[in-house]
Write a protein that holds these residues in place. Structure first.
Motif, PDB file in Angstrom:
ATOM      1  N   TRP A   1     -11.208 -12.504  -3.192  1.00 44.63           N
ATOM      2  CA  TRP A   1     -10.943 -11.497  -4.039  1.00 44.63           C
ATOM      3  C   TRP A   1      -9.945 -11.446  -5.127  1.00 44.63           C
ATOM      4  CZ3 TRP A   1      -5.706  -8.891  -2.770  1.00 44.63           C
ATOM      5  CH2 TRP A   1      -5.627  -7.404  -3.444  1.00 44.63           C
TER       6      TRP A   1
ATOM      7  N   LYS B   1       1.038   2.013  -7.000  1.00 45.14           N
ATOM      8  CA  LYS B   1       0.462   1.070  -8.139  1.00 45.14           C
ATOM      9  C   LYS B   1      -0.339   1.743  -8.787  1.00 45.14           C
ATOM     10  CE  LYS B   1      -1.097  -1.713  -4.736  1.00 45.14           C
ATOM     11  NZ  LYS B   1      -0.466  -1.049  -3.470  1.00 45.14           N
TER      12      LYS B   1
ATOM     13  N   GLN C   1       1.723  -5.129   5.579  1.00 45.92           N
ATOM     14  CA  GLN C   1       2.021  -5.293   4.175  1.00 45.92           C
ATOM     15  C   GLN C   1       3.207  -5.688   3.816  1.00 45.92           C
ATOM     16  OE1 GLN C   1      -0.111  -3.253   1.316  1.00 45.92           O
ATOM     17  NE2 GLN C   1      -1.519  -4.643   2.466  1.00 45.92           N
TER      18      GLN C   1
ATOM     19  N   SER D   1      -2.035  -5.294  -5.025  1.00 45.70           N
ATOM     20  CA  SER D   1      -0.713  -5.301  -4.127  1.00 45.70           C
ATOM     21  C   SER D   1      -0.085  -6.864  -4.479  1.00 45.70           C
ATOM     22  CB  SER D   1      -1.349  -5.546  -2.585  1.00 45.70           C
ATOM     23  OG  SER D   1      -2.429  -6.373  -2.500  1.00 45.70           O
TER      24      SER D   1
ATOM     25  N   SER E   1       0.863  -1.194  -0.028  1.00 47.90           N
ATOM     26  CA  SER E   1       0.050   0.053  -0.148  1.00 47.90           C
ATOM     27  C   SER E   1       0.874   1.301   0.025  1.00 47.90           C
ATOM     28  CB  SER E   1      -0.842  -0.039   1.506  1.00 47.90           C
ATOM     29  OG  SER E   1      -1.772   1.148   1.092  1.00 47.90           O
TER      30      SER E   1
ATOM     31  N   ARG F   1      -0.982  11.026   1.659  1.00 47.79           N
ATOM     32  CA  ARG F   1      -2.239  10.849   0.888  1.00 47.79           C
ATOM     33  C   ARG F   1      -3.514  10.859   1.453  1.00 47.79           C
ATOM     34  NH1 ARG F   1      -2.955   4.592  -1.643  1.00 47.79           N
ATOM     35  NH2 ARG F   1      -3.166   4.041   0.497  1.00 47.79           N
TER      36      ARG F   1
ATOM     37  N   HIS G   1      -8.400   7.802   1.305  1.00 45.22           N
ATOM     38  CA  HIS G   1      -8.393   6.334   0.909  1.00 45.22           C
ATOM     39  C   HIS G   1      -8.524   5.624   2.515  1.00 45.22           C
ATOM     40  CE1 HIS G   1      -6.767   2.362  -0.408  1.00 45.22           C
ATOM     41  NE2 HIS G   1      -6.632   2.923  -1.574  1.00 45.22           N
ATOM     42  N   TYR G   2      -9.241   4.538   2.103  1.00 39.34           N
ATOM     43  CA  TYR G   2      -9.781   3.872   3.598  1.00 39.34           C
ATOM     44  C   TYR G   2      -8.476   3.049   4.048  1.00 39.34           C
ATOM     45  CZ  TYR G   2      -9.558  -0.236   0.179  1.00 39.34           C
ATOM     46  OH  TYR G   2      -9.082  -1.165  -0.569  1.00 39.34           O
ATOM     47  N   MET G   3      -7.187   2.793   3.439  1.00 42.47           N
ATOM     48  CA  MET G   3      -6.234   2.119   3.942  1.00 42.47           C
ATOM     49  C   MET G   3      -5.373   2.987   5.164  1.00 42.47           C
ATOM     50  SD  MET G   3      -4.924  -0.933   3.488  1.00 42.47           S
ATOM     51  CE  MET G   3      -3.735  -1.936   3.650  1.00 42.47           C
TER      52      MET G   3
ATOM     53  N   HIS H   1     -12.669  -5.523  -3.703  1.00 46.55           N
ATOM     54  CA  HIS H   1     -12.833  -5.783  -2.322  1.00 46.55           C
ATOM     55  C   HIS H   1     -14.200  -5.892  -1.929  1.00 46.55           C
ATOM     56  CE1 HIS H   1      -8.887  -6.735  -0.897  1.00 46.55           C
ATOM     57  NE2 HIS H   1      -8.351  -5.619  -1.189  1.00 46.55           N
TER      58      HIS H   1
ATOM     59  N   ARG I   1      -8.517 -12.914   1.293  1.00 50.28           N
ATOM     60  CA  ARG I   1      -7.914 -12.419   0.053  1.00 50.28           C
ATOM     61  C   ARG I   1      -8.304 -13.541  -1.044  1.00 50.28           C
ATOM     62  NH1 ARG I   1      -2.809 -10.929   3.230  1.00 50.28           N
ATOM     63  NH2 ARG I   1      -2.794  -8.730   3.122  1.00 50.28           N
TER      64      ARG I   1
ATOM     65  N   MET J   1      -9.919  -3.389   6.950  1.00 51.42           N
ATOM     66  CA  MET J   1      -8.984  -2.485   6.624  1.00 51.42           C
ATOM     67  C   MET J   1      -8.963  -1.318   7.395  1.00 51.42           C
ATOM     68  SD  MET J   1      -7.024  -3.497   2.939  1.00 51.42           S
ATOM     69  CE  MET J   1      -8.844  -3.886   1.989  1.00 51.42           C
TER      70      MET J   1
ATOM     71  N   ASP K   1      -8.478  -2.306  -5.442  1.00 56.41           N
ATOM     72  CA  ASP K   1      -9.077  -2.323  -4.172  1.00 56.41           C
ATOM     73  C   ASP K   1     -10.665  -1.971  -4.289  1.00 56.41           C
ATOM     74  OD1 ASP K   1      -6.719  -1.382  -3.443  1.00 56.41           O
ATOM     75  OD2 ASP K   1      -6.871   0.520  -3.375  1.00 56.41           O
TER      76      ASP K   1
HETATM   77  O1  LIG Z   1      -4.059  -7.507   0.237  1.00 57.07           O
HETATM   78  C1  LIG Z   1      -4.349  -6.656   0.835  1.00 57.07           C
HETATM   79  O2  LIG Z   1      -3.962  -6.490   2.088  1.00 57.07           O
HETATM   80  C2  LIG Z   1      -5.104  -5.488   0.306  1.00 57.07           C
HETATM   81  O3  LIG Z   1      -5.413  -5.511  -0.993  1.00 57.07           O
HETATM   82  C3  LIG Z   1      -3.876  -4.338   0.352  1.00 57.07           C
HETATM   83  O4  LIG Z   1      -2.920  -4.985  -0.217  1.00 57.07           O
HETATM   84  C4  LIG Z   1      -4.514  -3.362  -0.626  1.00 57.07           C
HETATM   85  O5  LIG Z   1      -3.148  -2.547  -0.618  1.00 57.07           O
HETATM   86  C5  LIG Z   1      -5.552  -2.264  -0.130  1.00 57.07           C
HETATM   87  O6  LIG Z   1      -6.747  -2.740  -0.661  1.00 57.07           O
HETATM   88  C6  LIG Z   1      -5.069  -0.914   0.213  1.00 57.07           C
HETATM   89  O7  LIG Z   1      -5.130  -0.109  -1.097  1.00 57.07           O
HETATM   90  P1  LIG Z   1      -3.782   0.682  -1.606  1.00 57.07           P
HETATM   91  O8  LIG Z   1      -2.703  -0.739  -1.906  1.00 57.07           O
HETATM   92  O9  LIG Z   1      -4.270   1.248  -2.886  1.00 57.07           O
HETATM   93  O10 LIG Z   1      -3.436   1.472  -0.770  1.00 57.07           O
END
Ligand SMILES: O=C(O)[C@H](O)[C@@H](O)[C@H](O)[C@H](O)COP(=O)(O)O
Ligand SMILES: Nc1ncnc2c1ncn2[C@@H]1O[C@H](COP(=O)(O)OP(=O)(O)O)[C@@H](O)[C@H]1O
Length: 178
Positions: free
Chosen positions: A64, A20, A136, A87, A16, A123, A126-128, A42, A61, A50, A39
């Motif tokens: 997805w 990408k 990660q 990712s 993340s 950033r 974004h939810y992450m 999901h 995962r 998340m 994303d």
């Molecule tokens: O497998 C995972 O843990 C997720 O898919 C994660 O890897 C992904 O990164 C998120 O969806 C956040 O989104 P960004 O990568 O765009 O921050």
């Protein structure tokens, strides 16, 4: 390298905040490949998880990843080339993606965690959460020597990354960009 390479499928991978989405969208703009953002595939449950700062596990995962492989397969059947921002952290995840179209090229955006942490801090929308970066990074398995693809240094400018990706993938640039 095997098979018909007239329809291409590219996955821009990395943790993340690696860049990408930025790079995959740039490749799409330059080449006309159809872009998708993993994303957005999901489930609501995964996003909520998340958002709450809880890393996904394999069980969360697999469906997805299967839906992403299916999306690439569907586009392949239509003769449409794709570039996906995903990712794809572990080899076993990439194996699921490779079960989709006949060939997938991975572009791994890699670099120092501190650079990525700074980008995530900036950033917005974004939810992450940036707090998930450590998990990660711990989950990430770099491309193996037998995996089709290459690594780019995420510290390069976005323009340099996009140009390098297009060049190393051997993708034609669409006429409006020549
Ligand atoms: O497998 C995972 O843990 C997720 O898919 C994660 O890897 C992904 O990164 C998120 O969806 C956040 O989104 P960004 O990568 O765009 O921050
Ligand atoms: N090469 C780069 N140099 C500087 N900033 C970048 C670069 N690539 C992306 N960014 C910025 O870093 C943040 C994360 O990029 P993003 O494309 O959303 O990453 P990811 O999709 O991997 O989570 C965004 O704010 C983006 O504008």
């Amino acid at each position: 390298m095997t098979g018909d390479r007239s329809t291409r499928h590219v996955v821009v991978m990395g943790v993340s905040g690696a860049g990408k989405t930025t790079v995959a969208q740039g490749v799409a703009a330059l080449t006309g490949l159809t872009f998708a953002e993993a994303d957005e595939f999901h489930s609501a449950a995964n996003v909520a998880r998340m958002r709450a700062g809880v890393p996904l596990d394999d069980a969360a995962r697999w469906p997805w990843l299967r839906s992403l492989a299916e999306w690439m397969t569907d586009r392949h059947r239509e003769g449409v080339s794709t570039v996906l921002a995903c990712s794809a952290l572990r080899r076993s995840y990439r194996d699921v993606l490779r079960q989709g179209p006949p060939e997938v090229d991975f572009v791994h955006l890699a670099g120092p965690t501190e650079v990525i942490r700074e980008r995530l801090a900036l950033r917005s929308g974004h939810y992450m959460p940036a707090s998930l970066l450590d998990s990660q990074t711990a989950t990430l398995e770099p491309l193996g020597p037998d995996e089709q693809g290459f690594v780019l240094d995420l510290r390069l400018s976005t323009d340099a990354l996009i140009t390098a990706a297009v060049h190393q993938l051997g993708l034609p640039v669409t006429p409006s960009h020549t």
